[in-house]
Design a protein around this motif. Structure first.
Motif, PDB file in Angstrom:
ATOM      1  N   ARG A 100      -8.750  -3.951  -1.058  1.00  0.00           N
ATOM      2  CA  ARG A 100      -9.840  -4.928  -0.849  1.00  0.00           C
ATOM      3  C   ARG A 100      -9.994  -5.844  -2.063  1.00  0.00           C
ATOM      4  O   ARG A 100     -10.194  -7.048  -1.920  1.00  0.00           O
ATOM      5  CB  ARG A 100     -11.153  -4.217  -0.534  1.00  0.00           C
ATOM      6  CG  ARG A 100     -11.235  -3.694   0.889  1.00  0.00           C
ATOM      7  CD  ARG A 100     -12.641  -3.253   1.257  1.00  0.00           C
ATOM      8  NE  ARG A 100     -13.090  -2.104   0.502  1.00  0.00           N
ATOM      9  CZ  ARG A 100     -12.902  -0.830   0.856  1.00  0.00           C
ATOM     10  NH1 ARG A 100     -12.276  -0.553   1.972  1.00  0.00           N
ATOM     11  NH2 ARG A 100     -13.359   0.157   0.113  1.00  0.00           N
TER      12      ARG A 100
ATOM     13  N   ARG B 251      -7.915   2.086  -0.602  1.00  0.00           N
ATOM     14  CA  ARG B 251      -8.366   0.953   0.212  1.00  0.00           C
ATOM     15  C   ARG B 251      -9.235   0.008  -0.614  1.00  0.00           C
ATOM     16  O   ARG B 251      -9.199  -1.192  -0.411  1.00  0.00           O
ATOM     17  CB  ARG B 251      -9.141   1.453   1.437  1.00  0.00           C
ATOM     18  CG  ARG B 251      -8.239   1.942   2.520  1.00  0.00           C
ATOM     19  CD  ARG B 251      -9.030   2.346   3.766  1.00  0.00           C
ATOM     20  NE  ARG B 251      -8.505   3.638   4.161  1.00  0.00           N
ATOM     21  CZ  ARG B 251      -9.205   4.729   4.349  1.00  0.00           C
ATOM     22  NH1 ARG B 251     -10.503   4.706   4.233  1.00  0.00           N
ATOM     23  NH2 ARG B 251      -8.624   5.853   4.673  1.00  0.00           N
TER      24      ARG B 251
ATOM     25  N   SER C 191       0.818  -1.211   0.000  1.00  0.00           N
ATOM     26  CA  SER C 191       0.000   0.000   0.000  1.00  0.00           C
ATOM     27  C   SER C 191       0.856   1.267   0.000  1.00  0.00           C
ATOM     28  O   SER C 191       0.573   2.218  -0.730  1.00  0.00           O
ATOM     29  CB  SER C 191      -0.927  -0.028   1.219  1.00  0.00           C
ATOM     30  OG  SER C 191      -1.793   1.060   1.198  1.00  0.00           O
TER      31      SER C 191
END
Length: 130
Positions: A22, A18, A11
């Motif tokens: 996911r 996000r 990340s």
């Protein structure tokens, strides 16, 4: 390396949303489950999938011309790097279509199922490229 540390490093390096993380987690789960029967990636690399496969694949996006209409992944197997690039393209609002070419019917089914679950702009073709 601990999975959470790998995801955090991924990340930070890629600066993705996000939502993208996911999607990659969903892809990871599908890949790990399918790998038990399909040998999509080496068993020794499963524990480092974020660094070994996802990060390696995602870094290619910086070299894709923003005007390209499509990207071709030959001998796609597990969908690396094609599926990771399609997920990253969504994050960056890039509109190119990824085409995955794979000869194995079982792997093609895995790829099509994954594309459907993740709602990606990807076309999967079953074809022997030789």
């Amino acid at each position: 390396m601990d999975r959470i540390i790998q995801i955090d490093a991924f990340s930070r390096i890629t600066q993705v949303s996000r939502e993208t993380i996911r999607s990659l987690i969903k892809y990871e789960n599908l890949l790990v489950n399918a790998n038990k029967n399909l040998n999509l990636v080496g068993k020794s690399t499963i524990s480092t999938i974020w660094n070994r496969h996802f990060l390696d694949s995602a870094q290619v996006i910086d070299f894709v011309d923003k005007n390209d209409k499509s990207l071709l992944d030959l001998g796609s197997g597990a969908g690396l790097p094609g599926l990771v690039l399609a997920i990253a393209a969504k994050d960056r609002k890039l509109t190119f279509k990824v085409k995955l070419i794979e000869k194995s019917p079982k792997k093609v089914k895995f790829l099509k199922d994954t594309v459907r679950v993740l709602n990606l702009n990807v076309e999967v073709l079953q074809q022997n490229i030789l």
